[in-house]
Design a protein around this motif. Structure first.
Motif, mmCIF file in Angstrom:
data_model
loop_
_atom_site.group_PDB
_atom_site.id
_atom_site.type_symbol
_atom_site.label_atom_id
_atom_site.label_comp_id
_atom_site.label_asym_id
_atom_site.label_seq_id
_atom_site.Cartn_x
_atom_site.Cartn_y
_atom_site.Cartn_z
ATOM 1 N N GLY A 22 56.827 -15.767 37.160
ATOM 2 C CA GLY A 22 55.960 -14.608 37.347
ATOM 3 C C GLY A 22 55.469 -14.124 35.997
ATOM 4 N N ASP A 39 52.721 -17.629 38.766
ATOM 5 C CA ASP A 39 52.033 -16.606 39.541
ATOM 6 C C ASP A 39 51.585 -15.489 38.606
ATOM 7 N N THR A 40 50.350 -15.078 38.732
ATOM 8 C CA THR A 40 49.837 -13.961 37.944
ATOM 9 C C THR A 40 48.897 -13.148 38.836
ATOM 10 N N ALA A 87 47.609 -20.212 40.483
ATOM 11 C CA ALA A 87 47.771 -19.139 41.459
ATOM 12 C C ALA A 87 47.534 -17.781 40.809
ATOM 13 N N THR A 88 46.803 -16.933 41.520
ATOM 14 C CA THR A 88 46.611 -15.557 41.090
ATOM 15 C C THR A 88 46.348 -14.715 42.335
ATOM 16 N N LYS A 89 46.228 -13.440 42.135
ATOM 17 C CA LYS A 89 46.001 -12.562 43.281
ATOM 18 C C LYS A 89 45.147 -11.372 42.867
ATOM 19 N N ARG A 147 45.574 -14.999 46.361
ATOM 20 C CA ARG A 147 46.257 -14.203 47.381
ATOM 21 C C ARG A 147 45.874 -12.732 47.316
ATOM 22 N N HIS A 195 47.106 -9.179 46.864
ATOM 23 C CA HIS A 195 48.244 -8.576 46.173
ATOM 24 C C HIS A 195 48.966 -7.566 47.058
#
Length: 160
Positions: A28, A63-64, A91-93, A133, A135
Motif C-alpha cells: 500500500g 495499491d495507490t 492499480a489505483t483508485k 477502483r 475508493h
C-alpha cells in the motif's frame, strides 16, 4: 534480498486479477506521501527507493490512489518503476479526497471519477490501468452511477 523476506511474499499465495497472477501480499503506497498524506514526502528519494525495494523483494501488486498526496504517490510510483515490469499490476483508485490534512470525504460523481482516471493515466504514464477502483462509496451519488462510470471504458490515451 533475503530468502526469509521472499518466503513471506510467496507464502501469501496468489490470485488472478486484471489478467495477471499476483501475490496476496501487496504494498500500500499511501505512506509514500507526507505523514498527513497531504503532499509530497519530506524525502522523495527515500520514497522512490522504498517503492523500488518492494518490487525487488517480490511485490507485484502496489495499491495507490489519486488522493494520496494529491497524486504524489502515483508520481513516485512512476518515477521508481516506469517502465513497469510486465508482472507488476497497475492499480489505483478514485472517489475520495481531503479537504484538509487527514479530513477525508467521499467524492464519486461520475465526471469526477472520469477526470481522476485521466489524471492517474498521466501521472502513472500508462495508457491503461489494470485495476481502477472506487475508493469509497459516496452516499450523495447513486451507487449505480458510481459503478457505471468505473465499468465504462477508460479513455484512450497516447503517451507523450
Amino acid at each position: 534480498m533475503t530468502a526469509g523476506r521472499q518466503v513471506g511474499i510467496h507464502r501469501s499465495g496468489t490470485f488472478s486479477l486484471g489478467g495477471k497472477v499476483v501475490h496476496r501480499l501487496g504494498f500500500g503506497a499511501m505512506h509514500l506521501a507526507d505523514p498527513d498524506i497531504w503532499g509530497p514526502p519530506v524525502d522523495r528519494d527515500n520514497s522512490v527507493r522504498v517503492a523500488r525495494r518492494a518490487v525487488e523483494l517480490g511485490i507485484d501488486f502496489i495499491d495507490t490512489a489519486d488522493a494520496y498526496g494529491f497524486g504524489v504517490t502515483e508520481e513516485i510510483r512512476r518515477e521508481a518503476l516506469h517502465p513497469y515490469p510486465d508482472h507488476l499490476l497497475i492499480a489505483t483508485k478514485a472517489g475520495r479526497t481531503q479537504t484538509r490534512p487527514r479530513e477525508w470525504v467521499s467524492l464519486s460523481r461520475p465526471e469526477y471519477l472520469r477526470q481522476q482516471c485521466e489524471y492517474s493515466l498521466r501521472r502513472l504514464r500508462v495508457d491503461r490501468i489494470d485495476l481502477f477502483r472506487l475508493h469509497r462509496v459516496d452516499p450523495e451519488v447513486p451507487f449505480d452511477d458510481q459503478i457505471g462510470e468505473l465499468k465504462a471504458p477508460q479513455p484512450s490515451r497516447r503517451l507523450r
